[in-house]
Design a protein around this motif. Structure first.
Motif, mmCIF file in Angstrom:
data_model
loop_
_atom_site.group_PDB
_atom_site.id
_atom_site.type_symbol
_atom_site.label_atom_id
_atom_site.label_comp_id
_atom_site.label_asym_id
_atom_site.label_seq_id
_atom_site.Cartn_x
_atom_site.Cartn_y
_atom_site.Cartn_z
ATOM 1 N N GLU A 257 0.791 -1.230 0.000
ATOM 2 C CA GLU A 257 0.000 0.000 0.000
ATOM 3 C C GLU A 257 0.828 1.288 0.000
ATOM 4 O OE1 GLU A 257 -3.248 -0.035 -0.522
ATOM 5 O OE2 GLU A 257 -3.105 -2.204 -0.629
ATOM 6 N N VAL A 258 2.099 1.221 -0.346
ATOM 7 C CA VAL A 258 2.924 2.427 -0.376
ATOM 8 C C VAL A 258 2.602 3.231 -1.641
ATOM 9 C CG1 VAL A 258 5.283 3.334 -0.519
ATOM 10 C CG2 VAL A 258 4.768 1.398 0.993
ATOM 11 N N ARG A 259 2.406 4.529 -1.470
ATOM 12 C CA ARG A 259 2.141 5.451 -2.569
ATOM 13 C C ARG A 259 2.962 6.719 -2.343
ATOM 14 N NH1 ARG A 259 -0.002 1.131 -3.290
ATOM 15 N NH2 ARG A 259 -2.105 0.752 -4.055
ATOM 16 N N PHE A 260 3.138 7.507 -3.403
ATOM 17 C CA PHE A 260 3.803 8.805 -3.280
ATOM 18 C C PHE A 260 2.725 9.843 -3.039
ATOM 19 C CE2 PHE A 260 5.632 12.769 -4.828
ATOM 20 C CZ PHE A 260 6.869 12.747 -4.211
ATOM 21 N N ILE A 261 2.925 10.693 -2.038
ATOM 22 C CA ILE A 261 1.972 11.773 -1.775
ATOM 23 C C ILE A 261 2.736 13.093 -1.731
ATOM 24 C CG2 ILE A 261 0.337 10.270 -0.566
ATOM 25 C CD1 ILE A 261 1.354 11.499 2.081
#
Length: 144
Positions: free
Chosen positions: A93-97
């Motif tokens: 569930e890692v995303r760039f924000i």
């Protein structure tokens, strides 16, 4: 039996009866099992930046997911890549924000990481795996 003695006897049993289910229910983060994945290894692939799959990378803050890797164009316009699999509990569930100048965040438990993989909160001490990127014309290579 005196009232005070009766309440003491009842109090211990009642406390145990109330606390035991809570202690059992609070023993893990969740009753449901999390899907876990291995952190990607042996990473070496390319992305055609002119393809429709790569369209989000045209904008600062945009990102794509490919081969369990988050590929992002950070807020300074540089391309960066990190594991999509979190170092906390291996969920994908890692995303760039774009918050805090652009970071990687796992939505499972809220782990936050700098663009160098350093943990930014106390959820985990384990760094996020970061990959090398190399731009060759319109082709982006992501590798270890």
């Amino acid at each position: 039996m005196e009232r005070k003695k009766f309440l003491k006897t009842l109090g211990a049993g009642a406390a145990f009866a109330v606390a035991f289910p809570c202690l059992h229910g609070c023993s893990s983060d969740s009753d449901e099992e999390l899907d876990t994945f291995p952190v990607p290894t042996g990473v070496d692939f390319t992305v055609d930046l002119t393809s429709s799959e790569a369209a989000p990378l045209a904008n600062n803050g945009g990102f794509i997911l490919k081969n369990f890797v988050v590929i992002a164009r950070n807020l300074e316009g540089e391309l960066v890549a990190a594991s999509q699999v979190c170092s906390h509990q291996q969920t994908e569930e890692v995303r760039f924000i774009t918050e805090d100048g652009g970071i990687f965040r796992c939505s499972t438990h809220g782990s936050r990481f700098s663009q160098t993989g350093t943990p930014l909160n106390t959820i985990t001490n384990n760094p996020l795996k970061i990959f090398n990127v190399e731009l060759m014309g319109d082709t982006l290579r992501i590798f270890e």
